[in-house]
Structures are given as C-alpha cells and as structure tokens.
Motif scaffolding. Sequence first.
Motif, PDB file in Angstrom:
ATOM      1  N   SER A 191       0.821  -1.214   0.000  1.00 50.51           N
ATOM      2  CA  SER A 191       0.000   0.000   0.000  1.00 50.51           C
ATOM      3  C   SER A 191       0.851   1.257   0.000  1.00 50.51           C
ATOM      4  N   ARG A 192       2.176   1.103   0.161  1.00 53.31           N
ATOM      5  CA  ARG A 192       3.023   2.289   0.309  1.00 53.31           C
ATOM      6  C   ARG A 192       2.872   3.258  -0.863  1.00 53.31           C
ATOM      7  N   THR A 249      -1.746  -0.698   6.938  1.00 50.01           N
ATOM      8  CA  THR A 249      -1.642   0.536   6.147  1.00 50.01           C
ATOM      9  C   THR A 249      -1.972   1.785   6.955  1.00 50.01           C
ATOM     10  N   ASP A 250      -1.386   2.899   6.518  1.00 47.39           N
ATOM     11  CA  ASP A 250      -1.787   4.180   7.103  1.00 47.39           C
ATOM     12  C   ASP A 250      -2.512   5.017   6.043  1.00 47.39           C
ATOM     13  N   LYS A 251      -2.874   4.359   4.926  1.00 47.93           N
ATOM     14  CA  LYS A 251      -3.575   5.076   3.858  1.00 47.93           C
ATOM     15  C   LYS A 251      -5.079   5.074   4.116  1.00 47.93           C
ATOM     16  N   ARG A 252      -5.791   5.980   3.471  1.00 49.69           N
ATOM     17  CA  ARG A 252      -7.249   6.009   3.625  1.00 49.69           C
ATOM     18  C   ARG A 252      -7.846   4.807   2.904  1.00 49.69           C
ATOM     19  N   ASP A 263     -13.318   4.116  12.940  1.00 48.21           N
ATOM     20  CA  ASP A 263     -11.870   3.978  12.721  1.00 48.21           C
ATOM     21  C   ASP A 263     -11.391   4.842  11.557  1.00 48.21           C
ATOM     22  N   ASN A 316     -12.583   4.710   8.294  1.00 47.57           N
ATOM     23  CA  ASN A 316     -12.777   4.182   6.939  1.00 47.57           C
ATOM     24  C   ASN A 316     -13.930   4.904   6.259  1.00 47.57           C
TER      25      ASN A 316
END
Length: 397
Positions: free
Chosen positions: A78-79, A113-116, A143, A145
């Motif tokens: 996911s980076r 992941t730290d992505k949306r 959370d 999402n």
Amino acid sequence: MPAGRHILLIIGGGIAAFKTLDLIRRLREGGAQVTPVLTRAGEEFVTPLSVAALAAAKVYRDLFDLTDEAEMGHIELSRAADLIVVAPATADLMAKMAGGLAGDLASTLLLATDKRVLIAPSMNVRMWEHPATQRNLDTLQRDGNLTVGPNEGDMACGEYGPGRMAEVPQIIAAIDAALADGPLKGKHILVTSGPTHEPIDPVRYIANRSSGAQGTAIAAALAALGADVTFVTGPADVPPPQGVRVVRVQTAQDMMAAVETAKPAEAAVFAAAVADWRVANAGAQKIKKDGKGLPKLDFAENPDILATVSQKTDGRPKLVVGFAAETDDVIAHATAKRARKGCDWIVANDVSPGTGIMGGAENAVTLITAEGSETWDRMSKSAVAAQLAARIAKALA
Ligand code: CTP
C-alpha cells in the motif's frame, strides 16, 4: 476521475466482484493506476487472469509467493497507493477489518496501512442488517474508513433490500471525493447534522423535524473541496454523503462525546438540530398505562455542543460555525446567539411554518460574522452548502 492516482484495489469474494472488473476498466480509462489484490474467495467469482488483463498489472493473490516477497514485502504494497478501495467488501472482510485480523493478504494489508480506505459493502440483505455487521460498520466508520453504498434493490440471491454494492459511477465519485485536490486538502473539518433522539423509554423518544439535508450537503461540499470530513449525524432522513467519515449517534450527549473524540479539527460546522433537553427520568422499561394517572417526565438540560466547543480554549478549531433556526426577528436573535455561544460565524435561517425550509429542499440564510451580516438569495440547500464551503476554504487559507 482520479487521473495519475494509484489505487490499491482489494477484491473480496462476492457476486458483485464482476462489477469490480468494470470499475478497473473505468479507473484506467480515467488515467488511474490500479494494483489489484484478489482474496481467495474473490477468485471464486473473478479469475486472476481477467483482473490482470483489465488492470494491466500483476494481481496479488493469497497464495504465498516467494517471488512476490522478494519483489516487495506484501505489507508494503500500500506504500505507493493514494487510496485503498475494498470492493466488494463482504461481511467476512468487514468483520476481519473491524476485528483487526490479519490472517490473509487482504486483511494484513488493511491492518498494516496508514492510507485512507474506502469500502463498498456487498452482501445479502439479512447479512447486511445483522447486528454484527452493523456493529462492524460502525467500528469501521469510527476507525476512519470511508464507505460507499450499499444500495437497495433486487439481489442476486432473489431477495430485496439494502446490500447491493454501489454502482461503478458511485464508487468513482466516492474515490474522487476521497482524493479531491481542493483548497481544503489535508484539513480536518467536523460537521454535525440531523436531529437527536432523546429516549423517554426503550420504545419512545423526543425528536424534531430536522431532515439532516443541510448538514449533509455541507459535509459533501467540504469533501468536494478536499477536506477530510468527520460527519457526526443523528438519525437523519437523508443518507450520509459519500467520501466522509460517518459517526452515527442518537442523543445530544452521544453527539457531544463523538465531537470531542473527533477533535482536533481546523473548523467545525454545527448544523445539527440538537435537543435542548433530555428526559431525566427515562424509563428502563416501557412505561405502561397502569391506571395510576399520566406519566410525569422530568427534563434535564443537554450539553450545548456548539457553546462548549466554541468556549474551550484548549483545542478550539480555528473557525467555529453555528446555525440559528429562528421563527421571528431572525437577524437580531442570531446576532445575540453568536455572542452567547462564542462561535465565529452563525448561519441564520427563518424556519417559520410557511417558509418550507425545515425539511424542504431550499434555504434562505443570513451569514453573521464579526464584520456584520449578509443575506444570501434563497437557493437550494446544496447551493448554500457550496457557498458556505467556499467561504470556509477562504477563511482557512
Ligand atoms: N446546538 C448545539 N447543542 C445544543 C443546542 C444547539 O450544538 N444542545 C447548536 C446547533 O447545532 C446550532 C446552534 O447551536 O448550530 C443553535 O441552535 P438553535 O436550536 O437555533 O439554538 P438554541 O441553542 O437551541 O437556542 P434557542 O432555543 O434559544 O433558540
């Protein structure tokens, strides 16, 4: 269309997975890069080959693959992504996400992941309505999402109801909103909306006529300008907008707590019609006609959310906007309300019967700031929202 953006697309095991093939095609036509992840259950519905062909990219699958690991650690996938989309998000996948499980590639990615993350739920109506799924949905939204759908309609299983995955254009609109590169990009804005329900007993409550339409339109307009919106809503008539973080509450006290949890925010817009009082002696059981006369309700004052947030120096948003629903002497009452509550702006409107504003599609507002008041033409609630969002963007620039 999210041109130039990179979407990590997790395809769960549901009949709606076939729609995801079209989603991939349209995203790519719009200039997006798609990295597909296919769950083991997803492979029962679409083949890795068709996903790879449409995405013109390698498909990451559950099967442990040494080459993949050497190329890129799975959890690093996911980076490079701007957004993770889960479509279809099955009841099982939602439960794994809500519970923080990491037993396969998709759930591991989602936990690491730290992505949306935008999820498009899809399942049988009874699975959707089951309290476990609704609890998981609530957890996922809390959370942070984002969700799109599900829609109501005929289902592949022959039943009718909510549970159908959102249509591809809806999902693309939600992706666009989540990736919007507007003047409010990166700014967290809190919006309250809808009525509150104050219980009298487990089956009865006190409510008001707010539909939630204006607050919903404001949240949508802020998201369209790129804001990261937390939308705290009471039980409204209209569905929440897409591309925002939804927190559902019932009572004024719940709303106060949700607002405190959602802070800090750069701006806060309090469009909810919060009940001023709650029933202090609400029954734990249904109040019965017991022949001993009429029930007596005692009232207690609810927290004033707008005033509390406006008057706290610690963590106060830079801009606090309140609403004033008045039936007479609108500007004088609203100007006094602005001073009393301590907010920066008040959006005043006349909600007398006959104006058709409460519960209607249009609004006629006066914006009251420290500089004075300006009356806007009567227009649709979404046009009021767009104008207000533009003003907020200017104020926070
Ligand atoms: N508000 C709030 N919490 C409350 C009551 C109101 O946050 N407990 C907010 C509303 O969201 C709105 C503003 O305060 O932004 C004004 O709401 P309104 O109902 O017009 O005002 P009241 O405070 O109820 O004042 P009054 O009843 O005197 O008109």
